[in-house]
Motif scaffolding. Structure first.
Motif, mmCIF file in Angstrom:
data_model
loop_
_atom_site.group_PDB
_atom_site.id
_atom_site.type_symbol
_atom_site.label_atom_id
_atom_site.label_comp_id
_atom_site.label_asym_id
_atom_site.label_seq_id
_atom_site.Cartn_x
_atom_site.Cartn_y
_atom_site.Cartn_z
ATOM 1 N N GLU A 57 0.823 -1.205 0.000
ATOM 2 C CA GLU A 57 0.000 0.000 0.000
ATOM 3 C C GLU A 57 0.860 1.258 0.000
ATOM 4 O O GLU A 57 0.532 2.239 -0.657
ATOM 5 C CB GLU A 57 -0.925 -0.001 1.225
ATOM 6 C CG GLU A 57 -1.797 1.225 1.361
ATOM 7 C CD GLU A 57 -2.833 1.364 0.253
ATOM 8 O OE1 GLU A 57 -3.211 2.514 -0.046
ATOM 9 O OE2 GLU A 57 -3.275 0.352 -0.310
ATOM 10 N N CYS A 93 0.740 0.078 -6.540
ATOM 11 C CA CYS A 93 0.420 1.135 -7.503
ATOM 12 C C CYS A 93 1.437 2.263 -7.349
ATOM 13 O O CYS A 93 2.020 2.437 -6.281
ATOM 14 C CB CYS A 93 -0.968 1.709 -7.246
ATOM 15 S SG CYS A 93 -2.305 0.579 -7.620
ATOM 16 N N THR A 118 -6.904 0.828 -12.273
ATOM 17 C CA THR A 118 -7.302 0.889 -10.874
ATOM 18 C C THR A 118 -8.631 1.636 -10.776
ATOM 19 O O THR A 118 -8.777 2.715 -11.347
ATOM 20 C CB THR A 118 -6.233 1.616 -10.031
ATOM 21 O OG1 THR A 118 -4.998 0.918 -10.156
ATOM 22 C CG2 THR A 118 -6.636 1.688 -8.570
ATOM 23 N N ARG A 120 -11.896 2.875 -8.038
ATOM 24 C CA ARG A 120 -12.118 3.172 -6.627
ATOM 25 C C ARG A 120 -13.512 3.748 -6.441
ATOM 26 O O ARG A 120 -13.981 4.525 -7.244
ATOM 27 C CB ARG A 120 -11.088 4.187 -6.155
ATOM 28 C CG ARG A 120 -11.303 4.651 -4.720
ATOM 29 C CD ARG A 120 -10.256 5.633 -4.274
ATOM 30 N NE ARG A 120 -8.979 4.953 -4.253
ATOM 31 C CZ ARG A 120 -7.800 5.572 -4.302
ATOM 32 N NH1 ARG A 120 -7.747 6.873 -4.401
ATOM 33 N NH2 ARG A 120 -6.685 4.884 -4.268
ATOM 34 N N ASP A 122 -15.372 5.747 -3.269
ATOM 35 C CA ASP A 122 -15.259 6.297 -1.921
ATOM 36 C C ASP A 122 -16.302 7.392 -1.747
ATOM 37 O O ASP A 122 -17.065 7.687 -2.668
ATOM 38 C CB ASP A 122 -13.831 6.790 -1.628
ATOM 39 C CG ASP A 122 -13.335 7.854 -2.597
ATOM 40 O OD1 ASP A 122 -14.150 8.427 -3.353
ATOM 41 O OD2 ASP A 122 -12.127 8.124 -2.606
#
Length: 144
Positions: A57, A93, A118, A120, A122
């Motif tokens: 991460e 990443c 990628t 995401r 949120d």
């Protein structure tokens, strides 16, 4: 005191080194025992390989300790962790504009995944998705 850097898991008192939470931290220390950097990672699973892996991460080395091989040692320790758990991949990443890091990772043998994007969710999008699941079916996580 050794004249070599050391790598160890950062754990809370009483917590096993493997950790019971989501993320684990590897610390790298200088020969004089200063923390020089860290790698924050968690385990994942690849259905393609039918094997576990490690997702890095965050990798960070303090500016005053860069270009001393600490980043390479951390990545190497994570690769060793992948092998220890019978895993097949180490992945992470990197921002497209971060050329120094991309060059560093390429030098280590990492390859950019050109066919993968990628994604995401949120904020409000995450809230909407979570709410939409309840509208379709009663969703339980860990029996709750």
């Amino acid at each position: 005191m050794s004249n070599q850097p050391t790598i160890s898991h950062a754990v809370r008192e009483g917590e096993p080194p493997s950790g019971s939470g989501y993320a684990k931290v590897l610390l790298i220390r200088t020969p004089s025992d200063e923390v020089a950097g860290m790698g924050l990672y968690f385990n994942n699973y690849s259905t393609w390989w039918a094997a576990p892996g490690v997702y890095l991460e965050d990798l960070f080395v303090l500016p005053e300790h860069r270009n001393k091989g600490y980043g390479k040692l951390l990545i190497g320790a994570l690769a060793k962790e992948v092998k220890r758990i019978g895993g097949k991949r180490l992945e992470w990443c990197c921002l497209k504009w971060n050329k120094p890091s991309l060059d560093f990772y390429k030098m280590l043998g990492a390859e950019q995944m050109e066919d993968w994007v990628t994604l995401r969710a949120d904020g409000e999008a995450l809230d909407r998705l979570a709410g939409s699941a309840d509208k379709v079916a009663k969703v339980q996580v860990d029996g709750k």
